[in-house]
Scaffold this motif. Structure first.
Motif, PDB file in Angstrom:
ATOM      1  N   TYR A 108     -52.684   0.011 -34.440  1.00 41.82           N
ATOM      2  CA  TYR A 108     -51.340   0.178 -34.990  1.00 41.82           C
ATOM      3  C   TYR A 108     -51.163  -0.746 -36.194  1.00 41.82           C
ATOM      4  O   TYR A 108     -51.144  -1.966 -36.066  1.00 41.82           O
ATOM      5  N   GLU A 112     -44.903   2.297 -36.019  1.00 41.78           N
ATOM      6  CA  GLU A 112     -44.919   3.756 -36.163  1.00 41.78           C
ATOM      7  C   GLU A 112     -46.246   4.315 -36.663  1.00 41.78           C
ATOM      8  O   GLU A 112     -46.568   5.473 -36.406  1.00 41.78           O
ATOM      9  N   LEU A 113     -47.004   3.520 -37.415  1.00 43.50           N
ATOM     10  CA  LEU A 113     -48.194   4.025 -38.107  1.00 43.50           C
ATOM     11  C   LEU A 113     -49.470   3.542 -37.427  1.00 43.50           C
ATOM     12  O   LEU A 113     -49.651   2.335 -37.220  1.00 43.50           O
ATOM     13  N   SER A 114     -50.377   4.484 -37.091  1.00 43.36           N
ATOM     14  CA  SER A 114     -51.599   4.119 -36.378  1.00 43.36           C
ATOM     15  C   SER A 114     -52.740   5.043 -36.760  1.00 43.36           C
ATOM     16  O   SER A 114     -52.537   6.115 -37.359  1.00 43.36           O
ATOM     17  N   PHE A 147     -54.722  10.147 -37.840  1.00 48.31           N
ATOM     18  CA  PHE A 147     -53.751   9.240 -38.453  1.00 48.31           C
ATOM     19  C   PHE A 147     -52.357   9.730 -38.057  1.00 48.31           C
ATOM     20  O   PHE A 147     -52.021  10.897 -38.300  1.00 48.31           O
ATOM     21  N   PHE A 149     -48.060   9.073 -37.742  1.00 47.94           N
ATOM     22  CA  PHE A 149     -46.781   8.410 -37.981  1.00 47.94           C
ATOM     23  C   PHE A 149     -45.804   8.972 -36.960  1.00 47.94           C
ATOM     24  O   PHE A 149     -45.566  10.183 -36.924  1.00 47.94           O
ATOM     25  N   LYS A 157     -42.470  13.145 -36.120  1.00 47.80           N
ATOM     26  CA  LYS A 157     -43.893  12.830 -36.042  1.00 47.80           C
ATOM     27  C   LYS A 157     -44.672  13.582 -37.115  1.00 47.80           C
ATOM     28  O   LYS A 157     -44.381  14.749 -37.399  1.00 47.80           O
ATOM     29  N   HIS A 159     -48.901  14.003 -37.963  1.00 45.01           N
ATOM     30  CA  HIS A 159     -50.293  13.692 -37.646  1.00 45.01           C
ATOM     31  C   HIS A 159     -51.211  14.330 -38.689  1.00 45.01           C
ATOM     32  O   HIS A 159     -51.053  15.503 -39.035  1.00 45.01           O
TER      33      HIS A 159
END
Length: 433
Positions: A108, A112-114, A147, A149, A157, A159
């Motif tokens: 992460y 929120e971002l990972s 990836f 959010f 969301k 992706h």
């Protein structure tokens, strides 16, 4: 090292590791044992006179190792899938049905971002096009970078994912560089895949959008081609009534042929005091027998990576295992569910029609109806980690179905029962925030 020894070693290491975790980390060890006994007499395709029914038990056993800290999560899952009795009671070695189910890490950058990297389940919405296929004991997995959010508070969301497959037929020096270093030979799998998935939900409904590109390689001449799928899935609530639908379009190439195929579905769900009632229809395009010999366009839609058991009847006549060929399908269905003592009874009914114009051996057009299927499933939780399912399905095949498929029996049956044990074997306390 043998697979069973590997499982034992992982379990012991996990317990030891759990006793020495840092205070801000959490570890969880979960197991799953899921034997399923099936009686098949006309499953996936009509049976024939003189055929004996099949009766067997297939079991899935898994261990899940989950670890997480503030900045990342990590999972390794090992599984064994086998038919009861496929190996002798006493043996020293076997070919092995134990393999890696999942192995991924998720880092992460922010809350929120990972990015999630490794072998993982990719599943969205109603799993019509991308699903985990968890009904099948082996499931479906992708080796990919994802990836993500995700704003959970706003149910928002996005992706983005990419997968690049290679096989191990070429020895290591050749894989570094060479004329065929990028050749991919695993049949039925994509060479590479990219997609974007967007989801927005609210109290009144939700919408998801998908754009996916998958590139494949011909084994014969090593040429490559790519197929694109664009989709939208949505729902909207009006009091006790929910209206849902999905729409997919496929284009690009399949081999040297152009692709132009559709899937469209719509349904209405009404909540009553006794049971929800869902009435819907789904059309999946096929290839008309009346198309000219020169028309090589692929018009039959393919839900390539979906959990297709969940759609078009539990007897798996469409897009599971032996395919429906190029026929396509129109599925008119009614689904409902009742509480029954401590459990629930699910009842689904399907009327299937061809999704294209089909001709018999004399060139005469076959009637559209292919058959009627009724599915009954009773599910009850016996304990917090133990679930029991009992199911029966019956399919009445029409003359059109018997003309298009192997088998000659109008009445076809499938019965099954499954018990699932999924306990948490070990878990460290949740870290303080």
């Amino acid at each position: 090292m043998k697979p069973n020894q590997l499982l034992l070693m992982f379990g012991m290491l996990a317990c030891l590791a759990g006793s020495t975790l840092p205070l801000h980390a959490q570890f969880k060890l979960t197991a799953e044992v899921r034997p399923r006994t099936e009686f098949r007499q006309g499953f996936k395709t009509p049976t024939s006179d003189g055929f004996e029914p099949a009766f067997f038990t297939e079991q899935r056993s898994r261990l899940y190792f989950d670890y997480k800290e503030e900045k990342y999560k990590f999972r390794v899952s090992l599984q064994d899938v086998r038919i009861w009795g496929e190996v002798p009671q006493i043996f020293k070695q076997e070919d092995g049905n134990t393999f890696l189910s999942e192995a991924w890490g998720q880092y992460y950058f922010t809350k929120e971002l990972s990015v999630k990297a490794g072998r993982q389940i990719i599943s969205y919405d109603n799993q019509r096009f991308l699903g985990g296929l968890e009904w099948a004991q082996q499931g479906r997995r992708h080796d990919a970078f994802l990836f993500a959010f995700e704003d959970d508070e706003k149910d928002h969301k996005l992706h983005l994912a990419v997968a690049m497959n290679a096989d191990d037929e070429t020895a290591e020096p050749g894989n570094l560089q060479g004329p065929n270093a990028s050749y991919y030979a695993v049949a039925g799998n994509y060479k590479n895949m990219q997609y974007a998935w967007y989801h927005k939900g609210s109290d009144k409904g939700a919408i998801s959008l998908l754009a996916l590109n998958a590139q494949y390689q011909n084994r014969a001449d090593t040429s490559v081609f790519a197929k694109q799928t664009l989709g939208a899935v949505g729902s909207l609530k009006f009091g006790k009534v929910t209206v849902g639908g999905d729409l997919y379009y496929q284009t690009g190439k399949q081999g040297s042929a152009d692709v132009n195929a559709w899937l469209a579905g719509a349904n209405v769900t009404l909540k009553t005091k006794l049971t929800p009632l869902k009435l819907g229809v789904e059309y999946i395009s096929g290839k008309n027998d009346t198309d000219g010999a020169d028309d090589l366009t692929v018009t039959n839609f393919s839900p390539d990576f979906g959990t297709n058991h969940a759609h078009n009847g539990f007897m798996d006549y469409f897009f599971v295992g032996p395919a429906n060929g190029n026929v396509g399908v129109t599925d008119i269905y009614l689904k409902t569910k009742w509480k029954l003592k401590k459990g629930a009874l699910i009842a689904n009914f399907h009327e299937f029609l061809t999704g294209s114009t089909q001709l018999d051996g004399n060139g005469n057009e076959l009637a559209k109806p292919m058959g009627f299927e009724a599915d009954l499933v009773y599910a009850v939780k016996l304990a917090p980690s133990v679930t029991f399912n009992l199911g029966y399905s019956h399919l009445v095949a029409s003359e059109t179905m018997l003309s298009l498929r192997p088998g000659n029996a109008q009445n076809n049956h499938w019965g099954w029962m499954m018990i699932t044990f999924k306990p948490t074997l070990y878990q460290t306390p949740k870290p303080e925030s």
